[in-house]
Design an enzyme around this catalytic site. Structure first.
Site, PDB file in Angstrom:
ATOM      1  N   ASP A 144       0.807  -1.220   0.000  1.00 51.94           N
ATOM      2  CA  ASP A 144       0.000   0.000   0.000  1.00 51.94           C
ATOM      3  C   ASP A 144       0.840   1.271   0.000  1.00 51.94           C
ATOM      4  O   ASP A 144       0.561   2.204  -0.746  1.00 51.94           O
ATOM      5  CB  ASP A 144      -0.956   0.011   1.207  1.00 51.94           C
ATOM      6  CG  ASP A 144      -2.100  -0.976   1.011  1.00 51.94           C
ATOM      7  OD1 ASP A 144      -2.398  -1.311  -0.153  1.00 51.94           O
ATOM      8  OD2 ASP A 144      -2.681  -1.410   2.021  1.00 51.94           O
ATOM      9  N   ARG A 177       2.389   2.851  16.292  1.00 46.43           N
ATOM     10  CA  ARG A 177       1.919   4.012  15.510  1.00 46.43           C
ATOM     11  C   ARG A 177       2.338   5.347  16.118  1.00 46.43           C
ATOM     12  O   ARG A 177       2.846   6.207  15.407  1.00 46.43           O
ATOM     13  CB  ARG A 177       0.403   3.974  15.295  1.00 46.43           C
ATOM     14  CG  ARG A 177      -0.136   2.820  14.426  1.00 46.43           C
ATOM     15  CD  ARG A 177       0.822   2.318  13.422  1.00 46.43           C
ATOM     16  NE  ARG A 177       0.288   1.284  12.540  1.00 46.43           N
ATOM     17  CZ  ARG A 177       0.987   0.276  12.073  1.00 46.43           C
ATOM     18  NH1 ARG A 177       2.249   0.102  12.440  1.00 46.43           N
ATOM     19  NH2 ARG A 177       0.452  -0.597  11.241  1.00 46.43           N
ATOM     20  N   ASP A 229      -5.551   2.050  12.370  1.00 43.67           N
ATOM     21  CA  ASP A 229      -4.278   2.740  12.217  1.00 43.67           C
ATOM     22  C   ASP A 229      -4.450   4.175  11.735  1.00 43.67           C
ATOM     23  O   ASP A 229      -3.727   5.068  12.151  1.00 43.67           O
ATOM     24  CB  ASP A 229      -3.350   1.945  11.288  1.00 43.67           C
ATOM     25  CG  ASP A 229      -2.809   0.703  11.982  1.00 43.67           C
ATOM     26  OD1 ASP A 229      -2.687   0.727  13.226  1.00 43.67           O
ATOM     27  OD2 ASP A 229      -2.509  -0.296  11.294  1.00 43.67           O
ATOM     28  N   SER A 237      -1.669  -9.042   4.923  1.00 39.14           N
ATOM     29  CA  SER A 237      -1.146  -7.751   5.350  1.00 39.14           C
ATOM     30  C   SER A 237      -0.479  -7.987   6.703  1.00 39.14           C
ATOM     31  O   SER A 237      -1.129  -8.402   7.665  1.00 39.14           O
ATOM     32  CB  SER A 237      -2.287  -6.752   5.479  1.00 39.14           C
ATOM     33  OG  SER A 237      -1.840  -5.630   6.205  1.00 39.14           O
TER      34      SER A 237
HETATM   35  N1  ARG Z   1      -5.942  -5.085  14.269  1.00 40.69           N
HETATM   36  C1  ARG Z   1      -4.674  -4.687  14.788  1.00 40.69           C
HETATM   37  C2  ARG Z   1      -4.739  -3.291  15.314  1.00 40.69           C
HETATM   38  O1  ARG Z   1      -5.639  -2.589  14.986  1.00 40.69           O
HETATM   39  C3  ARG Z   1      -3.559  -4.902  13.816  1.00 40.69           C
HETATM   40  C4  ARG Z   1      -3.505  -4.003  12.627  1.00 40.69           C
HETATM   41  C5  ARG Z   1      -2.289  -4.382  11.878  1.00 40.69           C
HETATM   42  N2  ARG Z   1      -2.155  -3.884  10.575  1.00 40.69           N
HETATM   43  C6  ARG Z   1      -1.802  -4.667   9.530  1.00 40.69           C
HETATM   44  N3  ARG Z   1      -1.501  -4.073   8.408  1.00 40.69           N
HETATM   45  N4  ARG Z   1      -1.729  -5.962   9.611  1.00 40.69           N
HETATM   46  O2  ARG Z   1      -3.901  -2.904  16.090  1.00 40.69           O
END
Ligand code: ARG
Length: 407
Positions: A14, A94, A123, A174
Site C-alpha cells: 500500500d 503508531r 491505524d 497484510s
Molecule cells: N488489528 C490490529 C490493530 O488494529 C492490527 C492491525 C495491523 N495492521 C496490519 N496491516 N496488519 O492494532
C-alpha cells in the site's frame, strides 16, 4: 494541494503504491520515511523500492530504543492486552512512527504527512489523532482512503509502474511487525472459520524439544535479567520470543472490535511479549497489595483500550501511566518460566525481597503459624452482615434449583 509530503513508508504494497499514486494524482514530492521499530526488514531493498516507486528521498529512522524503553516498557507495566488478548503490537508502534514522521516533516520543510492506512482500520485513527496532537499545522493525507483500489488493484498498479512488491495474489496477507510481535490480516484469514495456515507464522513454530526453564529478573516492573545475565527490554523480548516461540506458544487468533465499529479477524504472534506479561503479572501477584492490584486490573483494561483507540498522545494515557509506574515501584524480584512441548509457556515460581507473601500467615503446616484464627470469627460476621440483613428482611436468595438461564 501540498507540495512536499513525508509518507510513513513500510515497504509494503500500500505505501509503495501510495508514493506513485500521490505523485500522479496530487503532483506532490514524496519523501519516504521508514521507521525501524524492530521489524525484520531488508532496508536496502526497502530503499530501492521506495525510489522505484518515485520517492525523491528515502530515510530510515532507528526508533528501536525509544520504542522498547518508552512504549513497550509502558505496555508491560500496564500488562496491556486489548480485549484481554491482543498485546497492542501495531497500536503501540503508531505513535512512535508519528513522532518520527513529524520530526522528518520539520527537517524536510514539508507541509503534509501521509500514511497508507485504509478508511476501515484503527491505524488511520492512531496516525491522525497523534499527528494533530503533535503538529496541528501539518495536513494529513490518506491516499488509500480515497483511491478506491482493492488489494488486487493495488498489486496491478504496482506491476504497471514496475514497483517491486512481495505481496503475491495468492498470498495476500497484510503483515505488521515490530519488536513486540506480529499482526497478520487479510487473504483467507478474512473468513473467521478458516484456521490460519502455518505459513503466516514466523516467531512461533511447534517443535518437539525438551522442556526448559529460565528465570527473569524484574526491577520496578521491568525485566533486567535472564538467568542472572543483564538484559535490555529489547533483548528480553527477543530472548523470550525464542524461548517460548520454539514451542509454538504465543499465537492469538481472535475476532476483535475495531474503533471504527467493524469486527475483524486478527491473527497475532507475540511469544516474547506474552511471556513477559505473564511473568510480570505473576510477580505483581506477589508484590502488590490487594486493593491496589484489583484497581490496577481495571486501569490496565482502560490503558489498553486508550492506546488501541489511538489515544497514546492523550492526558488519559499519561495519567494512567503515572499510576502504573507508581504501582510498579516494588515489583522487583524473579519469576521462573517453564516451556514444555504441548503445554506452552507458564510460570512455575516467583520470589521477591519486596514480596507480601507471609509464610507465617499462609501456612497450614504444623509450626510457625502467626495467624490468630479466633479473630476471623468477628471479621466474617461483620463482613457478611449486609447479606444476613437482606436474607432476613427481603426474602433471601433463590436456590440453585430455582434458577433459570432463560429470560
Ligand atoms: N488489528 C490490529 C490493530 O488494529 C492490527 C492491525 C495491523 N495492521 C496490519 N496491516 N496488519 O492494532
Amino acid at each position: 494541494m501540498s507540495r512536499r509530503v513525508v509518507l510513513a513508508y513500510s515497504g509494503g504494497l500500500d505505501t509503495s503504491v501510495a508514493i506513485r499514486w500521490m505523485i500522479e494524482q496530487w503532483s506532490v514530492e514524496v519523501v519516504a520515511l521508514a521507521v525501524d521499530v524492530g521489524q525484520a526488514e531488508d532496508w536496502d531493498q526497502l530503499r530501492r523500492r521506495a525510489l522505484a516507486a518515485g520517492a525523491k528521498e528515502v530515510e530510515v529512522v532507528d526508533a528501536k530504543e525509544v520504542f522498547a524503553n518508552q512504549f513497550c516498557a509502558r505496555a508491560l507495566l500496564a500488562n496491556a492486552l486489548y480485549e484481554g488478548r491482543y498485546p497492542l503490537v501495531s497500536a503501540l508502534s503508531r505513535p512512535v512512527i508519528v513522532e518520527a514522521l513529524v520530526a522528518a516533516a520539520r527537517r524536510h520543510g514539508a507541509d503534509a504527512v501521509a500514511h497508507g492506512c485504509t478508511g476501515k482500520g484503527n491505524d488511520q485513527v492512531r496516525f491522525e489523532v497523534s499527528a494533530r496532537a503533535l503538529a496541528p499545522d501539518l495536513e494529513v493525507l490518506a491516499p488509500s482512503r480515497v483511491w478506491k483500489m482493492s488489494r488486487a488493484d493495488a498489486i496491478a498498479y504496482a506491476a504497471k509502474w514496475n514497483i517491486p512488491v512481495t505481496a503475491l495474489p495468492d498470498k495476500p496477507y497484510s503483515i505488521d511487525e515490530n519488536l513486540w510481535g506480529r499482526a497478520i490480516e487479510a487473504g483467507i484469514l478474512e473468513d473467521p472459520w478458516v484456521a490460519p495456515p502455518e505459513e503466516v507464522f514466523t516467531l512461533t513454530q511447534r517443535r518437539d524439544l525438551p522442556a526448559a526453564e529460565l528465570v527473569v529478573g524484574f526491577e520496578a516492573g521491568l525485566p533486567v535479567s535472564i538467568d542472572a545475565r543483564s538484559v535490555s527490554l529489547a533483548e528480553a523480548v527477543a530472548e523470550m520470543n525464542a524461548f517460548a516461540g520454539r514451542f509454538g506458544w504465543g499465537r492469538i487468533d481472535m475476532v476483535e472490535n475495531r474503533r471504527v465499529g467493524i469486527k475483524s479477524r486478527e491473527v497475532y504472534e507475540a511469544p516474547g511479549a506474552l511471556a513477559l506479561i505473564a511473568a510480570h503479572q505473576d510477580l505483581e501477584g506477589l508484590c502488590l497489595e490487594r486493593e491496589q492490584a484489583h484497581y490496577k486490573r481495571l486501569l490496565e483494561a482502560r490503558w489498553a483500550e486508550a492506546v488501541y483507540d489511538g489515544m497514546w498522545h492523550s492526558p488519559l494515557r499519561e495519567a494512567l501511566d503515572a499510576f502504573m509506574i507508581e504501582a510498579n515501584r516494588n515489583v522487583t524480584g524473579e519469576v521462573r518460566l517453564r516451556v514444555e512441548p504441548g503445554a506452552g509457556c507458564f510460570v512455575v515460581g516467583r520470589r521477591s525481597p519486596k514480596g507480601l507473601y507471609d509464610p507465617g500467615l499462609a501456612t497450614y503446616g504444623p509450626s510457625g503459624d502467626t495467624f490468630d484464627q479466633s479473630l476471623a470469627e468477628g471479621f466474617v460476621r461483620i463482613f457478611g452482615q449486609q447479606i444476613a440483613s437482606w436474607a432476613a428482611r427481603q426474602g433471601g436468595p433463590k436456590l440453585g434449583s430455582e434458577l433459570s438461564l432463560r429470560s
